[in-house]
Scaffold this motif. Sequence first.
Motif, short mmCIF file in Angstrom:
data_model
loop_
_atom_site.label_atom_id
_atom_site.label_comp_id
_atom_site.label_asym_id
_atom_site.label_seq_id
_atom_site.Cartn_x
_atom_site.Cartn_y
_atom_site.Cartn_z
N LYS A 160 0.82 -1.22 0.00
CA LYS A 160 0.00 0.00 0.00
C LYS A 160 0.86 1.27 0.00
N ILE A 161 2.17 1.13 0.27
CA ILE A 161 3.01 2.32 0.41
C ILE A 161 3.81 2.56 -0.87
N SER A 162 3.76 3.81 -1.37
CA SER A 162 4.64 4.19 -2.48
C SER A 162 5.35 5.50 -2.10
N PHE A 163 6.32 5.88 -2.92
CA PHE A 163 7.17 7.02 -2.56
C PHE A 163 7.26 8.03 -3.68
N ILE A 164 7.27 9.29 -3.32
CA ILE A 164 7.61 10.36 -4.26
C ILE A 164 8.88 11.00 -3.69
N TRP A 165 9.98 10.84 -4.44
CA TRP A 165 11.28 11.28 -3.92
C TRP A 165 11.63 12.71 -4.34
N ASP A 166 12.57 13.29 -3.62
CA ASP A 166 13.15 14.61 -3.97
C ASP A 166 12.09 15.70 -4.12
N THR A 167 11.03 15.58 -3.37
CA THR A 167 9.89 16.45 -3.62
C THR A 167 9.39 17.13 -2.35
N VAL A 168 8.99 18.39 -2.51
CA VAL A 168 8.42 19.12 -1.37
C VAL A 168 6.98 19.52 -1.68
N VAL A 169 6.21 19.69 -0.60
CA VAL A 169 4.83 20.14 -0.73
C VAL A 169 4.85 21.67 -0.67
N ASP A 170 4.26 22.31 -1.69
CA ASP A 170 4.20 23.78 -1.73
C ASP A 170 2.89 24.32 -1.20
N GLU A 171 1.83 23.52 -1.37
CA GLU A 171 0.51 24.00 -0.97
C GLU A 171 -0.43 22.83 -0.76
N ILE A 172 -1.34 23.00 0.19
CA ILE A 172 -2.38 21.99 0.42
C ILE A 172 -3.70 22.62 -0.04
N VAL A 173 -4.40 21.91 -0.92
CA VAL A 173 -5.57 22.50 -1.57
C VAL A 173 -6.80 21.64 -1.28
N GLY A 174 -7.94 22.29 -1.16
CA GLY A 174 -9.17 21.54 -0.97
C GLY A 174 -10.38 22.40 -1.21
N GLU A 175 -11.56 21.80 -0.94
CA GLU A 175 -12.77 22.62 -0.90
C GLU A 175 -13.19 22.64 0.57
N ASN A 176 -14.09 21.72 0.98
CA ASN A 176 -14.35 21.65 2.42
C ASN A 176 -13.26 20.88 3.14
N THR A 177 -12.77 19.85 2.45
CA THR A 177 -11.69 19.06 2.99
C THR A 177 -10.58 18.99 1.93
N VAL A 178 -9.42 18.50 2.35
CA VAL A 178 -8.28 18.43 1.44
C VAL A 178 -8.60 17.55 0.23
N ASN A 179 -8.20 17.99 -0.98
CA ASN A 179 -8.33 17.08 -2.13
C ASN A 179 -7.05 16.95 -2.95
N LYS A 180 -6.07 17.84 -2.74
CA LYS A 180 -4.80 17.61 -3.44
C LYS A 180 -3.67 18.40 -2.79
N VAL A 181 -2.44 18.03 -3.18
CA VAL A 181 -1.27 18.82 -2.76
C VAL A 181 -0.54 19.26 -4.02
N LYS A 182 0.03 20.47 -3.96
CA LYS A 182 0.87 20.95 -5.05
C LYS A 182 2.32 20.66 -4.67
N LEU A 183 3.07 20.11 -5.64
CA LEU A 183 4.41 19.61 -5.35
C LEU A 183 5.46 20.23 -6.27
N THR A 184 6.70 20.26 -5.79
CA THR A 184 7.82 20.62 -6.66
C THR A 184 8.93 19.59 -6.48
N ASN A 185 9.43 19.08 -7.59
CA ASN A 185 10.60 18.21 -7.55
C ASN A 185 11.83 19.08 -7.39
N ARG A 186 12.59 18.82 -6.34
CA ARG A 186 13.72 19.71 -6.02
C ARG A 186 14.88 19.54 -6.99
#
Length: 310
Positions: free
Chosen positions: A197-223
């Motif tokens: 069930k676990i996967s990885f996104i490497w070398d990456t930071v979260v720039d923003e957490i986005v949602g409507e009433n609740t979270v639905n996505k994160v904006k990312l940048t590969n460093r």
Amino acid sequence: MQKEKVVIIGSGPAGLTAALYTARANLKPLVVAGSQIGGQISLTAEVENYPGFFNAEHTPTGPELVDVMQKQAEHFGARVEFDEVTEVDFSKGSPFYVKTYGKEYEAESVIVTAGASPRRLGVPGEEGYIGRGVSYCGTCDGFFFRGKKVVVVGGGDSAIEEAIFLTKFASSVTVIHRRDELRAGHTLQERAFANEKISFIWDTVVDEIVGENTVNKVKLTNRKTGEESEFETDGVFVFIGHYPNSKFLEGKLAMDEHGYLITDEMMRTSVEGVYAAGEIQDPVYRQIATSVGQGTAAALRAEKWLSERE
Ligand code: NAP
């Protein structure tokens, strides 16, 4: 003003152990517990590495361990108040002034064990979605993500331990780490890599957490590449380290540039008669067992100091 021999600020493993030792020395310590007894271990699902509490049938939980520690300290005469310290005055030496929301105390000695709290990412959306998709505690909130997709931010022991824990509930757990290798220990890494069930996104930071009433996505940048992307998720679990709960002690006790109290090998702070133990002065080990040891040392020193004054 209530007079006390020993006031212990904080009720994690360091505080409850200091309470046990000072209680057994007949000092009737008062523990100002904060809003929740136990500190960070009260939020821990399973404690596998505290010696003496092994049970192959049932790994003890943090709250179970805290309950035993509290009962043991109270059995010998410690008193626990569910209140928070708002102000201290150590400037005139012992007796020290300690103020909580509810009371004022005059304490002959003080043991500070106020612990540490989870660090925040500090990105847009984080603050606003706490409790609506953003969490710092898998044990507390994992249940709400049954069958949902979550991300875990961080690559240390906490992040990987919690990622594994979250697979009990979530349909998928994606670890987003800012480098291409984990900081977590080998055993945890192996367990995470083996978990489907676990996967990885490497070398990456979260720039923003986005949602409507609740979270639905994160904006990312590969460093490494600078590439920006979006990743759909129902929850964001942040485990990127901790900061010490020492704000109320600024200007009162010596601390390092990160706010950790400076203590010597006898757990003495910069003020005679004030001791500290546990994570508020230990950014390195941060284990239940080390906090218990430091709480023991602080209590023994406080007891000795008090008896020499009499
Ligand atoms: P940690 O070891 O300091 O790890 C923090 C992780 O978050 C690191 O991977 C770090 O990346 C990442 N990070 C820090 N700031 C970040 C930011 N602004 N954005 C994105 N990522 C960021 O903290 P921890 O995992 O809470 O562990 C703290 C201590 O407790 C450690 O000594 C650990 O061994 C111990 N612990 C032990 C256990 C256990 O024994 N079972 C369980 C939990 C914790 P980098 O790797 O790039 O620095």
